[in-house]
Design an enzyme around this catalytic site. Structure first.
Site, PDB file in Angstrom:
ATOM      1  N   LYS A   1       0.850  -1.186   0.000  1.00 47.42           N
ATOM      2  CA  LYS A   1       0.000   0.000   0.000  1.00 47.42           C
ATOM      3  C   LYS A   1       0.884   1.234   0.000  1.00 47.42           C
ATOM      4  CE  LYS A   1      -4.510   0.085   2.165  1.00 47.42           C
ATOM      5  NZ  LYS A   1      -5.159   0.280   3.469  1.00 47.42           N
TER       6      LYS A   1
HETATM    7  C1  E4P Z   1      -8.403   1.025   3.189  1.00 48.79           C
HETATM    8  O1  E4P Z   1      -7.600   0.278   2.682  1.00 48.79           O
HETATM    9  C2  E4P Z   1      -8.224   1.712   4.475  1.00 48.79           C
HETATM   10  O2  E4P Z   1      -7.543   0.866   5.377  1.00 48.79           O
HETATM   11  C3  E4P Z   1      -9.531   2.041   5.148  1.00 48.79           C
HETATM   12  O3  E4P Z   1     -10.633   1.748   4.332  1.00 48.79           O
HETATM   13  C4  E4P Z   1      -9.577   3.388   5.785  1.00 48.79           C
HETATM   14  O4  E4P Z   1     -10.850   3.605   6.297  1.00 48.79           O
HETATM   15  P1  E4P Z   1     -11.186   4.683   7.413  1.00 48.79           P
HETATM   16  O5  E4P Z   1     -11.523   5.957   6.725  1.00 48.79           O
HETATM   17  O6  E4P Z   1     -12.389   4.106   8.122  1.00 48.79           O
HETATM   18  O7  E4P Z   1      -9.982   4.793   8.303  1.00 48.79           O
END
Ligand code: E4P
Length: 219
Positions: free
Chosen positions: A84
């Site tokens: 990521k």
């Molecule tokens: C995606 O890969 C992220 O980990 C996640 O969806 C972030 O979501 P949040 O806005 O609830 O932190």
């Protein structure tokens, strides 16, 4: 639409895997810290042993050379690790390099169509538009998912769209209608997706009717 779990909680991942519908996992540094998983490598290896599909693991640096170093190291932890990378200029540079090395990238923290176009052009395997965080600031997060799907289809980009930052079951329905390849959902939302009061009432009534008919037939 495939379903990924957006968590680093090992128990939730095990429970999700038992249901047979979890095709992958997305983690991020906040989710890892929430679980107190100090040994990042061990935690990721455990998750990858439970889920055979893509498991996204995020780099923790803003500097391209360090991001690349971390990414190359993490990519060796398991064959299903996806790196990521945040949708910044440094992240774009790193994505292009990793794509050339056949290391799969999930370009994360995507909040605009332009970021998604550049990510796909750089060779990201996945793009993660953050729906809930856009909604939080008064934008329509799902419109971004729709736009990315439309443009990627138009140009036949191979990058898969992960609807991320999902907050409730309506987001899942909208992501599916928008044509997202994947929705990554918190465990609580996965459970909510399957729940319906009429199903529960129906099961209760069938059980009650069955029992009363069985009692009558004994008389
Ligand atoms: C995606 O890969 C992220 O980990 C996640 O969806 C972030 O979501 P949040 O806005 O609830 O932190």
């Amino acid at each position: 639409m495939r379903i990924f779990l957006d968590t680093a909680n090992i128990e939730q991942i095990r429970q999700g895997a038992k249901l047979g519908v979890v095709g992958g996992v997305t983690t991020n540094p906040s989710l890892m810290m929430k679980e107190g998983l100090a040994d990042y490598e061990a935690a990721v290896k455990e998750i990858c042993s439970i889920i055979a599909g893509p498991v996204s693991v995020e780099v923790v640096s803003e500097e391209p050379a360090e991001m690349l170093k971390q990414a190359r190291k993490m990519a060796k932890w398991a064959p299903n690790v996806i790196i990521k990378i945040p949708a910044t200029l440094a992240g774009l540079e790193v994505t292009s390099t990793l794509a050339k090395e056949k290391i799969k990238v999930n370009l994360t923290l995507c909040f605009s169509l332009n970021q998604a176009i550049l990510g796909a052009t750089a060779g990201a395997a996945f793009i993660s538009p953050f729906v809930g965080r856009l909604d939080d600031i008064g934008h329509n997060g799902m419109e971004l998912v729709e736009d990315i799907v439309t443009v990627y289809d138009y140009y036949n980009y191979a990058t898969e769209v992960i609807a991320a930052s999902i907050r409730h079951p309506q987001h899942c329905i909208a992501a599916a209608k928008a044509g997202a390849h994947i929705a990554t959902v918190p465990y609580s939302v996965l459970i909510q997706m399957m729940q319906h009061p009429l199903t529960d009432n129906g099961v209760a009534r069938f059980m009650a009717d069955w029992k009363s008919a069985a009692q009558k037939s004994k008389k």
